[in-house]
Design a protein around this motif. Structure first.
Motif, PDB file in Angstrom:
ATOM      1  N   LEU A   1       0.849  -1.188   0.000  1.00 59.73           N
ATOM      2  CA  LEU A   1       0.000   0.000   0.000  1.00 59.73           C
ATOM      3  C   LEU A   1       0.885   1.239   0.000  1.00 59.73           C
ATOM      4  CD1 LEU A   1      -2.698   1.547   0.331  1.00 59.73           C
ATOM      5  CD2 LEU A   1      -2.445   1.241   2.814  1.00 59.73           C
ATOM      6  N   VAL A   2       0.644   2.141  -0.953  1.00 61.64           N
ATOM      7  CA  VAL A   2       1.389   3.395  -1.034  1.00 61.64           C
ATOM      8  C   VAL A   2       0.429   4.540  -0.725  1.00 61.64           C
ATOM      9  CG1 VAL A   2       2.777   4.924  -2.479  1.00 61.64           C
ATOM     10  CG2 VAL A   2       2.929   2.434  -2.784  1.00 61.64           C
ATOM     11  N   ILE A   3       0.755   5.329   0.304  1.00 59.46           N
ATOM     12  CA  ILE A   3      -0.074   6.474   0.695  1.00 59.46           C
ATOM     13  C   ILE A   3       0.737   7.740   0.428  1.00 59.46           C
ATOM     14  CG2 ILE A   3      -1.419   7.542   2.532  1.00 59.46           C
ATOM     15  CD1 ILE A   3      -1.428   4.834   3.971  1.00 59.46           C
ATOM     16  N   ASP A   4       0.400   8.434  -0.650  1.00 59.29           N
ATOM     17  CA  ASP A   4       1.152   9.623  -1.062  1.00 59.29           C
ATOM     18  C   ASP A   4       0.249  10.474  -1.946  1.00 59.29           C
ATOM     19  OD1 ASP A   4       3.031  11.444  -2.401  1.00 59.29           O
ATOM     20  OD2 ASP A   4       4.596  10.150  -1.566  1.00 59.29           O
TER      21      ASP A   4
ATOM     22  N   ALA B   1       0.026  -3.657  -6.096  1.00 59.35           N
ATOM     23  CA  ALA B   1       0.099  -2.307  -5.540  1.00 59.35           C
ATOM     24  C   ALA B   1      -1.278  -1.678  -5.408  1.00 59.35           C
ATOM     25  CB  ALA B   1       0.977  -1.430  -6.426  1.00 59.35           C
ATOM     26  N   GLN B   2      -1.517  -1.025  -4.274  1.00 59.34           N
ATOM     27  CA  GLN B   2      -2.721  -0.232  -4.059  1.00 59.34           C
ATOM     28  C   GLN B   2      -2.289   1.154  -3.588  1.00 59.34           C
ATOM     29  OE1 GLN B   2      -5.564  -2.238  -1.545  1.00 59.34           O
ATOM     30  NE2 GLN B   2      -5.534  -4.103  -2.765  1.00 59.34           N
ATOM     31  N   PHE B   3      -3.118   2.165  -3.913  1.00 63.82           N
ATOM     32  CA  PHE B   3      -2.710   3.543  -3.653  1.00 63.82           C
ATOM     33  C   PHE B   3      -3.819   4.342  -2.985  1.00 63.82           C
ATOM     34  CE2 PHE B   3      -0.042   1.962  -6.982  1.00 63.82           C
ATOM     35  CZ  PHE B   3       1.201   2.518  -6.732  1.00 63.82           C
TER      36      PHE B   3
ATOM     37  N   SER C   1       0.579  10.740  12.133  1.00 62.51           N
ATOM     38  CA  SER C   1      -0.679  10.389  12.811  1.00 62.51           C
ATOM     39  C   SER C   1      -1.209   9.054  12.297  1.00 62.51           C
ATOM     40  CB  SER C   1      -1.723  11.484  12.591  1.00 62.51           C
ATOM     41  OG  SER C   1      -1.308  12.712  13.164  1.00 62.51           O
ATOM     42  N   ILE C   2      -1.070   8.838  10.985  1.00 63.32           N
ATOM     43  CA  ILE C   2      -1.492   7.560  10.404  1.00 63.32           C
ATOM     44  C   ILE C   2      -0.656   6.423  10.971  1.00 63.32           C
ATOM     45  CG2 ILE C   2      -1.570   6.213   8.261  1.00 63.32           C
ATOM     46  CD1 ILE C   2      -2.229   8.824   6.797  1.00 63.32           C
ATOM     47  N   LEU C   3       0.655   6.633  11.057  1.00 68.55           N
ATOM     48  CA  LEU C   3       1.548   5.610  11.598  1.00 68.55           C
ATOM     49  C   LEU C   3       1.155   5.251  13.028  1.00 68.55           C
ATOM     50  CD1 LEU C   3       4.100   3.848  11.442  1.00 68.55           C
ATOM     51  CD2 LEU C   3       5.422   5.871  12.116  1.00 68.55           C
TER      52      LEU C   3
ATOM     53  N   GLY D   1      -8.111   8.568   3.439  1.00 66.40           N
ATOM     54  CA  GLY D   1      -8.279   7.373   2.622  1.00 66.40           C
ATOM     55  C   GLY D   1      -7.205   6.341   2.896  1.00 66.40           C
ATOM     56  N   GLY D   2      -5.977   6.812   3.068  1.00 66.73           N
ATOM     57  CA  GLY D   2      -4.879   5.896   3.353  1.00 66.73           C
ATOM     58  C   GLY D   2      -5.033   5.207   4.688  1.00 66.73           C
ATOM     59  N   LEU D   3      -5.465   5.956   5.694  1.00 69.34           N
ATOM     60  CA  LEU D   3      -5.659   5.366   7.020  1.00 69.34           C
ATOM     61  C   LEU D   3      -6.728   4.283   6.968  1.00 69.34           C
ATOM     62  CD1 LEU D   3      -5.156   5.265  10.055  1.00 69.34           C
ATOM     63  CD2 LEU D   3      -6.781   7.145  10.325  1.00 69.34           C
TER      64      LEU D   3
END
Length: 233
Positions: free
Chosen positions: A8-11, A31-33, A65-67, A39-41
């Motif tokens: 998963l790539v959050i960018d 791969a998912q984005f 914060s997501i981490l 949305g990433g969280l």
């Protein structure tokens, strides 16, 4: 059929994501984005991934914060991306449980090397513990499927690599390992860490499990040799 490795790539940089997608597909990763923090969280907490690539600067919710939220329920490896070459950001990310970081602009070759390394370490250790659902000692218990560790019945907040390291030592309690042996067994590759980094991981674990860090009970130092997990642990 071999399980597909999911990344998963959050960018929010969609152009960069398009480039990363091509490289991941060429390496046969799924791969998912996500391009927003929210949305990433949501994807990180509801999906199952072998690795998450996470940018620090994101709209809606920032990467740190997501981490923090990810680490409340998962030990999936996280590679942080930052546009700022500030040591404080990197240290904060590592303290929150990131496994590695890259500063933009980076080469795709370096990014893929980091991704390959983190995935290899994660899957190698999971395969090595696949036959064991639990390990129960006097004070600690491990569940290798949920990757949860209980100390006197209380769940510990461990990063993925902290879990791997603690499990390895506990599963071989009483046995002495050099730093080189620890790295080769836990990281699953030839020794490439300096001694200070191994010592840093040990120090972080001790702060989380030892009743007295000054006089460690569980993880003992054998001077001039390495470390062992207390036979009485």
């Amino acid at each position: 059929m071999q399980e597909k490795i999911k990344v998963l790539v959050i960018d929010d940089d969609q152009e960069l994501c398009s480039i990363i997608e091509r490289y991941l597909k060429n390496a046969e990763y799924e791969a998912q984005f996500a391009h927003t923090g929210a949305g990433g969280l949501n994807m990180a907490l509801t999906g199952e991934y072998h690795l998450i690539v996470l940018d620090i600067m994101l709209p809606q919710i920032d990467g740190l914060s997501i981490l923090t939220e990810i680490r409340k329920q998962s030990v999936v490896p996280v590679l942080m991306l930052t546009a700022k070459n500030e040591e404080a950001d990197k240290i904060r990310g590592l303290q929150l449980g990131a496994d590695d970081y890259l500063t933009k602009s980076f080469s795709m070759a370096e990014l893929m090397a980091r991704i390959d390394s983190l995935v290899r370490r994660y899957t190698t250790f999971n395969r090595s513990t696949a036959g064991f659902k639990s390990l129960t000692l006097k004070h600690l218990s491990f569940d290798t499927q949920t990757r949860v560790v209980l100390l006197e019945g209380q769940a510990l907040e461990l990063t993925g690599k902290e879990f791997d390291l603690l499990y390895f030592l506990a599963a071989h309690k009483g046995q002495i390992f050099t730093k080189r042996q620890i790295y080769q067994q836990v990281w699953g590759e030839a020794y490439a860490f300096d001694d200070n980094n191994i010592m840093s991981f040990i120090s972080k674990l001790r702060k989380k499990i030892e009743p007295d860090v000054a006089e460690p009970f569980f993880i003992q130092t054998v001077r001039g040799v390495g470390y062992r997990f207390n036979q009485e642990g």
